[in-house]
Every structure is written in C-alpha cells, then in structure tokens.
Design an enzyme around this catalytic site. Structure first.
Site, PDB file in Angstrom:
ATOM      1  N   HIS A   1       0.860  -1.196   0.000  1.00 38.40           N
ATOM      2  CA  HIS A   1       0.000   0.000   0.000  1.00 38.40           C
ATOM      3  C   HIS A   1       0.887   1.233   0.000  1.00 38.40           C
ATOM      4  CE1 HIS A   1      -3.183   2.792   1.181  1.00 38.40           C
ATOM      5  NE2 HIS A   1      -4.021   1.844   0.783  1.00 38.40           N
TER       6      HIS A   1
ATOM      7  N   ASP B   1      -7.946  -5.342   0.081  1.00 40.48           N
ATOM      8  CA  ASP B   1      -8.410  -6.231  -0.996  1.00 40.48           C
ATOM      9  C   ASP B   1      -8.021  -7.684  -0.794  1.00 40.48           C
ATOM     10  OD1 ASP B   1      -7.621  -3.453  -2.967  1.00 40.48           O
ATOM     11  OD2 ASP B   1      -9.648  -4.229  -2.684  1.00 40.48           O
TER      12      ASP B   1
HETATM   13  C1  SDX Z   1      -6.255  -0.036  -2.867  1.00 46.94           C
HETATM   14  O1  SDX Z   1      -4.461   4.482  -2.023  1.00 46.94           O
HETATM   15  C2  SDX Z   1      -5.388   3.875  -1.397  1.00 46.94           C
HETATM   16  O2  SDX Z   1      -5.754   4.262  -0.318  1.00 46.94           O
HETATM   17  C3  SDX Z   1      -6.004   2.673  -2.138  1.00 46.94           C
HETATM   18  C4  SDX Z   1      -6.984   1.837  -1.341  1.00 46.94           C
HETATM   19  C5  SDX Z   1      -8.285   2.599  -1.073  1.00 46.94           C
HETATM   20  O3  SDX Z   1      -8.989   2.237  -0.124  1.00 46.94           O
HETATM   21  O4  SDX Z   1      -8.637   3.471  -1.925  1.00 46.94           O
HETATM   22  O5  SDX Z   1      -6.411   1.437  -0.104  1.00 46.94           O
HETATM   23  C6  SDX Z   1      -7.404   0.584  -2.124  1.00 46.94           C
HETATM   24  O6  SDX Z   1      -6.050   0.276  -4.007  1.00 46.94           O
HETATM   25  C7  SDX Z   1      -5.357  -0.999  -2.139  1.00 46.94           C
HETATM   26  C8  SDX Z   1      -4.165  -1.500  -3.011  1.00 46.94           C
HETATM   27  C9  SDX Z   1      -4.652  -2.616  -3.924  1.00 46.94           C
HETATM   28  N1  SDX Z   1      -3.629  -3.005  -4.880  1.00 46.94           N
HETATM   29  C10 SDX Z   1      -2.952  -4.176  -4.793  1.00 46.94           C
HETATM   30  O7  SDX Z   1      -3.112  -4.980  -3.876  1.00 46.94           O
HETATM   31  C11 SDX Z   1      -1.999  -4.461  -5.954  1.00 46.94           C
HETATM   32  C12 SDX Z   1      -0.668  -5.008  -5.423  1.00 46.94           C
HETATM   33  N2  SDX Z   1       0.007  -3.922  -4.754  1.00 46.94           N
HETATM   34  C13 SDX Z   1       1.021  -3.159  -5.520  1.00 46.94           C
HETATM   35  O8  SDX Z   1       0.684  -2.994  -6.868  1.00 46.94           O
HETATM   36  C14 SDX Z   1       1.471  -1.904  -4.775  1.00 46.94           C
HETATM   37  O9  SDX Z   1       1.761  -2.294  -3.494  1.00 46.94           O
HETATM   38  C15 SDX Z   1       0.575  -0.697  -4.722  1.00 46.94           C
HETATM   39  C16 SDX Z   1       0.092  -0.280  -6.062  1.00 46.94           C
HETATM   40  C17 SDX Z   1      -0.621  -0.955  -3.853  1.00 46.94           C
HETATM   41  C18 SDX Z   1       1.374   0.451  -4.093  1.00 46.94           C
HETATM   42  O10 SDX Z   1       2.336   0.803  -5.009  1.00 46.94           O
HETATM   43  P1  SDX Z   1       3.489   1.882  -4.634  1.00 46.94           P
HETATM   44  O11 SDX Z   1       3.172   2.624  -3.397  1.00 46.94           O
HETATM   45  O12 SDX Z   1       3.794   2.667  -5.860  1.00 46.94           O
HETATM   46  O13 SDX Z   1       4.683   0.948  -4.245  1.00 46.94           O
HETATM   47  P2  SDX Z   1       5.730   0.390  -5.288  1.00 46.94           P
HETATM   48  O14 SDX Z   1       5.012  -0.266  -6.442  1.00 46.94           O
HETATM   49  O15 SDX Z   1       6.715   1.455  -5.564  1.00 46.94           O
HETATM   50  O16 SDX Z   1       6.389  -0.786  -4.432  1.00 46.94           O
HETATM   51  C19 SDX Z   1       7.476  -0.525  -3.566  1.00 46.94           C
HETATM   52  C20 SDX Z   1       8.318  -1.809  -3.656  1.00 46.94           C
HETATM   53  C21 SDX Z   1       8.689  -2.165  -5.103  1.00 46.94           C
HETATM   54  O17 SDX Z   1       9.915  -2.877  -5.039  1.00 46.94           O
HETATM   55  P3  SDX Z   1      11.281  -2.046  -5.405  1.00 46.94           P
HETATM   56  O18 SDX Z   1      11.041  -1.366  -6.741  1.00 46.94           O
HETATM   57  O19 SDX Z   1      11.460  -1.073  -4.250  1.00 46.94           O
HETATM   58  O20 SDX Z   1      12.347  -3.118  -5.457  1.00 46.94           O
HETATM   59  O21 SDX Z   1       7.547  -2.929  -3.170  1.00 46.94           O
HETATM   60  C22 SDX Z   1       7.348  -3.857  -4.234  1.00 46.94           C
HETATM   61  C23 SDX Z   1       7.617  -3.137  -5.534  1.00 46.94           C
HETATM   62  O22 SDX Z   1       8.094  -4.038  -6.519  1.00 46.94           O
HETATM   63  N3  SDX Z   1       5.955  -4.299  -4.149  1.00 46.94           N
HETATM   64  C24 SDX Z   1       5.515  -5.543  -4.303  1.00 46.94           C
HETATM   65  C25 SDX Z   1       4.130  -5.472  -4.105  1.00 46.94           C
HETATM   66  N4  SDX Z   1       3.771  -4.213  -3.857  1.00 46.94           N
HETATM   67  C26 SDX Z   1       4.901  -3.483  -3.886  1.00 46.94           C
HETATM   68  N5  SDX Z   1       6.168  -6.691  -4.578  1.00 46.94           N
HETATM   69  C27 SDX Z   1       5.401  -7.810  -4.667  1.00 46.94           C
HETATM   70  N6  SDX Z   1       4.061  -7.840  -4.487  1.00 46.94           N
HETATM   71  C28 SDX Z   1       3.402  -6.680  -4.207  1.00 46.94           C
HETATM   72  N7  SDX Z   1       2.066  -6.692  -4.038  1.00 46.94           N
END
Ligand code: SDX
Length: 428
Positions: free
Chosen positions: A306, A363
């Site tokens: 998140h 989720d």
């Molecule tokens: C919602 O914003 C809100 O409040 C949203 C929400 C709401 O109520 O409105 O809470 C609802 O959208 C919840 C999130 C649902 N999405 C997912 O579950 C999809 C999986 N999650 C990721 O796509 C990600 O964690 C996000 C999109 C939720 C957040 O993305 P960020 O903040 O841009 O973080 P990032 O992608 O930069 O990740 C940071 C690191 C990365 O690694 P590095 O580049 O630092 O090496 O963490 C890794 C990412 O690769 N990472 C994950 C991961 N999520 C982040 N690695 C594996 N699995 C994951 N799920």
C-alpha cells in the site's frame, strides 16, 4: 521552533510556510514556490505531495490507523451501518434520529432508475465487465437530471446525492441480473439499503426470497470499510474532475474508471484470480513468494502492499477476522481462505515483504467474503465502488465548498528542443 521552511536556491534563501494538520502532520506549503523562485517540485505518483487539506478521513500509515471524521473504522464497522456512515462522511457528523430517518427515506424513495434506462443494458455484450456498465450508466444517469447539474448550486447537488447513492446500487444489481440472463428485480421500499441490494441481486420473480441477516450485516460492514480512504487514486480523480466544474455524475463516473485498475480497486478481483490460480496449481505458496519477489517476473502478490500503510491495513484486520465467523455462519468452506492465510503467514515471515513493509491491504481478504455471499468475482470491484460512493461524494462536496482551483499539475519537459519541420521528401 518556527514553523517555516528555509530553502537555498542558486545562492538565494527563501522561506516557505509550514502547515500543521489536526494530527500534527507537517507540510511545506509550496503554493508560491514558482512565483518566488521560478522552480517547481517533481514527485512522480505524488508520494510526497499533498493535493489539499481535508476534514473527512485520517490515515496514519505507520500505525495502521483509519478514522472517518475522527471515528475509528473498527468502531464504525462494529456499531454503525452503511447509511449512517455515509451520512457521517458526507455531512461531517453522525445524524440524529430524525436526520437518519430522513436520509434513509431519501435512499429508499430514489432507488428506481428511469424505465428507459433498462434498454441501455440490452446494448452490452453478455460478458461486459460491470465496471464499464456502472461508469457509463452513471454518466448516462445525468441526462435524466439535466436541471440539477450545476455543480455550484448547493440545492441541486443535494438533490442528486441520494439519487446517486441509491441508483448506483440498483444499476449494479441490474447489471448482474442482465449478465446471468435473469429478469431484473425491482427494489422494495420496505427493505434497508443493504437488504434491498441483496434482494435485487439474488431474488427471482418465481419464488419468494428472504434476505439472510448475516449477509445484510456483512455487507454493511464491507461497505463501511470501503467508505473512504482520503486521497486515493479514484478519490483524487473525482476531485480533479470536479475541479473543472464537471457535474457530480461525471466526476463519479471518472472515479469508477480509476478504481477499476488492478493496482487499485480492481485488486480484489485480481486477488481471487491469483488465489484460484495458485490453488489450481497445487497451492505452492513458496513458488508464489519466489515469483512475487522476482523483479523480472510481472507476478505481484495482489492484495499486498500500500502507498500509505506500512503496517497492517486496519480494514484487512477487520475483514480477516470476519471471514472465519461469516463463513462458519453461512456454512461455507472455502479452500482459498486457508490458502490466503498461508500466503499471509509466509509473506510476513519473509524479509522481502518485511523490509519493504508490504502487508495485506483491504483487498486481500474481501473477495473471500464476497464469494461466500454469492457475489461473482467480476462484480467485486463494483462492490468496492458501491462502498466508496459516499467517500467520493464527501470529497467532491468538500472540494466545491473550499472553491478549489482547477487541478492542473506542472511538468518538467525532457523532449526534443526547438526543431524545424522537415518536408516529407527530405525525411529518411
Ligand atoms: C487499494 O491508495 C489507497 O488508499 C487505495 C486503497 C483505497 O482504499 O482506496 O487502499 C485501495 O487500491 C489498495 C491496493 C490494492 N492493490 C494491490 O493490492 C496491488 C498489489 N500492490 C502493488 O501494486 C502496490 O503495493 C501498490 C500499487 C498498492 C502500491 O504501489 P506503490 O506505493 O507505488 O509501491 P511500489 O510499487 O513502488 O512498491 C514498492 C516496492 C517495489 O519494489 P522495489 O522497486 O522497491 O524493489 O515494493 C514492491 C515493488 O516491486 N511491491 C511488491 C508489491 N507491492 C509493492 N512486490 C510484490 N508484491 C506486491 N504486491
């Protein structure tokens, strides 16, 4: 300690005001930065940039705190219902008995859509995604209220708020019925908001249908938990679309499209699809972990991570705790719940997830409950949207009340510098 930020640019020192929030959050106010320094800031994804000051929802991502108008989400999920929480989000206070009854009545008596709109559903292919239908239908709904679309007329806005809250629920249920070839079920005025939705979703004309109180209670809880979440992608979309003086229907339609993405609200559908794939493949959690950690692999552990929560999402805690209770009360056994718990246990003992502070978000478990309730997977994000409507409305109304300027971010240009047109015969 003075609440002023001093920066030095090209040998000159500038002072920028510091804003302190109600929960002691701090921000550097850069609203005069370009005018005074010629510089802008750059923050892809807005991870460090506040777009507004808001009184609606507070999140402490480090501590896993979520409050609507100051009230903890755990308390609302336990003691309130969705209509009362919607009133709280939109009006800023809990309603007294008279206000609550009047609000409930508004939602009850605005549940039907114009009969002509039923024909719209005939134009969609059977497998049309219900988020596409919901977004287009809510925009189409505005054509039936052309005399109430002035975004700056409080009376007109107040007249369409209950209509949007009530009719989107009807449209969602109708889209489900159409997708399975059943006749739509009209709302019944003697049912509560959530019971009416379940009735429209699962009743059939050929026999009577009693709403299960356990389902109604669970749906209220899920809608409350999805009610608002400050400046998330879809809410920020609703605010920026509304900032152009687009009407509330159009702004909500845009928010639905933003929510559809699997990185956002679409994750609840993606989680179940992920769990089903892992389950069908033999339930190899270690392999799922390996893939999730491999940056070359597009596989993500959906429902994890998140932008704001670097601790447990409090909503995920509430939903996970409800899963065992609700599935047992409904007499449902779901192997995906056990698989989800194994994945969570594995991830939260893995340094990759712990170091990056990736925890289950709202989720991760919500789809387990929707499945147990008989909601089909492709309707999961629609369920998220129905829960989020009061939050979108509350933020849109707040943005209008604060008379915020049109949202228009700047950029740093990195493209071709001044070049001339080349006639086609001279091009390679
Ligand atoms: C919602 O914003 C809100 O409040 C949203 C929400 C709401 O109520 O409105 O809470 C609802 O959208 C919840 C999130 C649902 N999405 C997912 O579950 C999809 C999986 N999650 C990721 O796509 C990600 O964690 C996000 C999109 C939720 C957040 O993305 P960020 O903040 O841009 O973080 P990032 O992608 O930069 O990740 C940071 C690191 C990365 O690694 P590095 O580049 O630092 O090496 O963490 C890794 C990412 O690769 N990472 C994950 C991961 N999520 C982040 N690695 C594996 N699995 C994951 N799920």
């Amino acid at each position: 300690m003075s609440d002023v930020c001093k920066i030095e640019l090209a040998g000159q020192t500038y002072e920028l005001p510091v804003i302190t929030g109600a929960e002691n959050e701090k921000a550097i106010d850069i609203s005069r930065l370009r005018q005074e320094t010629g510089y802008i800031t750059l923050d892809s994804g807005y991870g460090n940039t506040g777009s507004t000051e808001s009184e609606i929802t507070f999140i402490d991502g480090e501590k896993g705190i979520l409050r609507y108008r100051g009230i903890a989400i755990e308390e609302l999920a336990e003691k309130s219902d969705f209509v009362e929480t919607s009133y709280l989000l939109i009006h800023g206070v809990l309603p007294n008995q008279q206000e609550l009854s009047a609000f409930r009545d508004q939602l009850t008596y605005h549940s039907l859509i114009h009969e002509d709109m039923l024909r719209f559903f005939d134009g969609y292919p059977p497998k049309a995604h219900p988020m596409a239908i919901l977004s287009s239908m809510v925009c189409s709904l505005s054509t039936y209220y052309s005399d109430s679309l002035d975004p700056n007329n409080i009376g007109q806005v107040q007249s369409i708020v209950p209509r949007i809250l009530s009719k989107l629920r009807t449209i969602a249920a109708y889209s489900y019925k159409k997708s399975i070839g059943q006749p739509v079920i009209y709302p019944k005025n003697n049912l509560s908001y959530c019971a009416n939705f379940l009735h429209m979703m699962f009743a059939v004309p050929s026999e009577s249908y009693e709403v299960d109180p356990e389902l109604e209670k669970t749906l209220n809880m899920l809608f409350i938990l999805h009610g608002d979440h400050e400046q998330n992608c879809s809410t920020a979309t609703v605010r920026i679309v509304g900032s152009s003086d687009a009407n509330l229907f159009a702004s909500i339609s845009a928010g639905i499209c933003a929510l559809w993405g699997p990185k956002h609200g679409g994750a609840n559908q993606a989680v179940i699809e992920m769990l089903e794939t892992i389950h069908k493949g033999g339930g190899d959690v270690k392999e799922a972990m390996r893939r999730a950690k491999d940056r070359r692999d597009p596989f993500r552990l959906m429902g994890f991570g998140h932008r704001v929560y670097k601790n447990f999402d409090p909503r995920a805690r509430v939903i996970k705790a409800a899963c065992d209770r609700v599935l047992s009360n409904l007499g449902v056994q779901d192997p995906l719940l056990d698989l989800a718990k194994r994945i969570e246990e594995e991830a939260l003992s893995d340094s990759y997830f712990l170091d990056k502070r990736l925890y289950p978000n709202v989720d991760f478990y919500s789809g387990i409950l929707y499945r147990a309730m008989g909601i089909p997977t492709e309707m999961f994000t629609v369920m998220f949207a129905l829960g989020r409507i009061p939050g979108w409305i509350a933020h849109w109304v707040e943005m209008k009340k604060n008379q915020e300027r049109i949202g228009r971010p700047r950029q740093i240009y990195q493209g071709a510098t001044n070049t001339s047109y080349i006639p086609i015969q001279e091009r390679s």
